[in-house]
Design an enzyme around this catalytic site. Structure first.
Site, PDB file in Angstrom:
ATOM      1  N   GLY A 148       0.753  -1.207   0.302  1.00 31.92           N
ATOM      2  CA  GLY A 148      -0.002  -0.116   0.176  1.00 31.92           C
ATOM      3  C   GLY A 148       0.885   1.235  -0.099  1.00 31.92           C
ATOM      4  CB  CYS A 149       0.148   4.646  -1.113  1.00 31.54           C
ATOM      5  SG  CYS A 149      -1.646   4.665  -0.322  1.00 31.54           S
ATOM      6  CG  PHE A 150      -1.012   5.934   4.114  1.00 29.07           C
ATOM      7  CD1 PHE A 150      -0.363   7.005   3.978  1.00 29.07           C
ATOM      8  CD2 PHE A 150      -2.296   5.687   3.727  1.00 29.07           C
ATOM      9  CE1 PHE A 150      -1.146   8.409   3.977  1.00 29.07           C
ATOM     10  CE2 PHE A 150      -3.132   6.752   3.530  1.00 29.07           C
ATOM     11  CZ  PHE A 150      -2.349   8.239   3.641  1.00 29.07           C
TER      12      PHE A 150
END
EC number: 1.2.1.38
Length: 344
Positions: A148-150
């Protein structure tokens, strides 16, 4: 190599198109859609109109192995859980950009995602595609769970410190800000222009589904969950800044931190370490696959402060997916990803 994209009309899918169109090893891109089959991508998105594209196709598992070698899944939760298995059985390699295969504990997935997990056996096949830290397993993988991005921004900042025993492993606080494209293309009141312009807001307080993903990966390096992770929505389209706080486990210095990060990422072409107490900004990585990291040891509080920035659609999604594609197939890790950030 011939590649396919399911979910090509979403933001991450469009970014995959942009990257793969210029990839030196990609000879053909097939775009698949069950809801918009027959449409052409350049009619839906005029910024692609100078290119010649075949119409979006429905997936036919009896034909797909003759059409492509690799499938990218840029789809909402639940789609990859359904399609990854049949695509693997058809002989394809699969890179999944959704969260369906990232969590190894099915109960944890169902608690945070509020939906059934993937079938037994599929999650076990998936390799977590944090490119800088899982290269050896990515190189032999057939199924990648793209991070995921985070988590990407947070993990790249934290793993070197945990690996070196520099921070108290139960003291981590991650305060993250994201642009609106991270919420996807479908309009909501959360991302409506009138709600985001000249506004800054917290969301999914103590309940964001990337929390267990970060905890799961950091636990592999010796961290002790739970940790505190809290996202905010910033009035910008692209970008993530994760500002991380942790109690130092021993006396540190900025010089020591510099050596720690430089050593960890000496051979990582997409991680750039800031020097001399300078800190990154989201504009520094806009449109690129870079992660920029800056840091400071606060002697007064005994805490380490780290700022990590990425473009959420690039290093946080499509860019890292292409980086993993390169590693899986023995290509130069930077192939198709050499573009410098756009500025201003």
């Amino acid at each position: 190599m011939e590649v396919g994209i399911i979910g090509a009309t979403g933001y991450s899918g469009l970014e995959l198109i942009r990257l793969l169109k210029n990839h030196p090893q990609v000879t053909n891109i097939m775009l698949y859609s069950s809801s918009q089959s027959g449409e052409t991508i350049n009619r839906l998105y005029p910024h692609l109109q100078n290119e010649q594209w075949k119409p979006l196709k429905e997936i036919d598992l009896n034909k797909i192995s003759a059409e492509i070698d690799v499938m990218f899944l840029a789809t909402p939760p639940g789609v990859s859980a359904e399609w990854s298995g049949p695509l693997l059985e058809a002989g394809l390699s699969v890179i999944d950009l959704s969260g369906d295969l990232r969590l190894t504990d099915r109960g944890v997935y169902e608690k945070w995602y509020k939906r059934p997990s993937a079938k037994e056996g599929l999650i076990e096949q998936a390799i977590y595609g944090l490119s800088e830290w899982n290269k050896s397993t990515i190189k032999t993988a057939k199924l990648i769970a793209n991070p995921g991005c985070f988590p990407t921004a947070a993990l790249l900042a934290l793993i070197p410190l945990i690996q070196a025993g520099a921070i108290e492993r139960d003291s981590i606080v991650i305060d993250a800000k994201s642009g609106t494209s991270g919420a996807g293309k479908s309009p909501t009141s959360m991302t409506h222009f009138s709600e985001t312009n000249e506004n800054f807001k917290i969301y999914q307080v103590a309940s964001h589904k990337h929390t267990p993903e970060i905890e799961q990966q950091l636990a592999k390096w010796g961290a002790q969950p739970p940790l505190s992770f809290q996202p905010h929505l910033a009035p910008m389209v692209r970008g993530i800044m994760a500002t991380i706080y942790a109690k130092a486990a021993k006396p540190l210095s900025n010089e020591w931190l510099t050596d720690c990060y430089n050593s960890a990422y000496e051979n990582a072409p997409f991680v750039r370490i800031k020097e001399n107490g300078t800190f990154p900004a989201t504009k520094h990585v806009f449109g690129s696959n870079y992660c920029d990291i800056g840091f400071c040891y606060d002697e007064r509080t005994g805490r380490v402060i780290v700022a990590s920035v990425i473009d959420n659609l690039m290093k946080g999604a499509a860019g890292q997916a292409v980086q993993n594609f390169n590693l899986m197939h023995g290509f130069d890790e930077t192939a198709g990803l050499e573009a410098v950030p756009m500025y201003p």
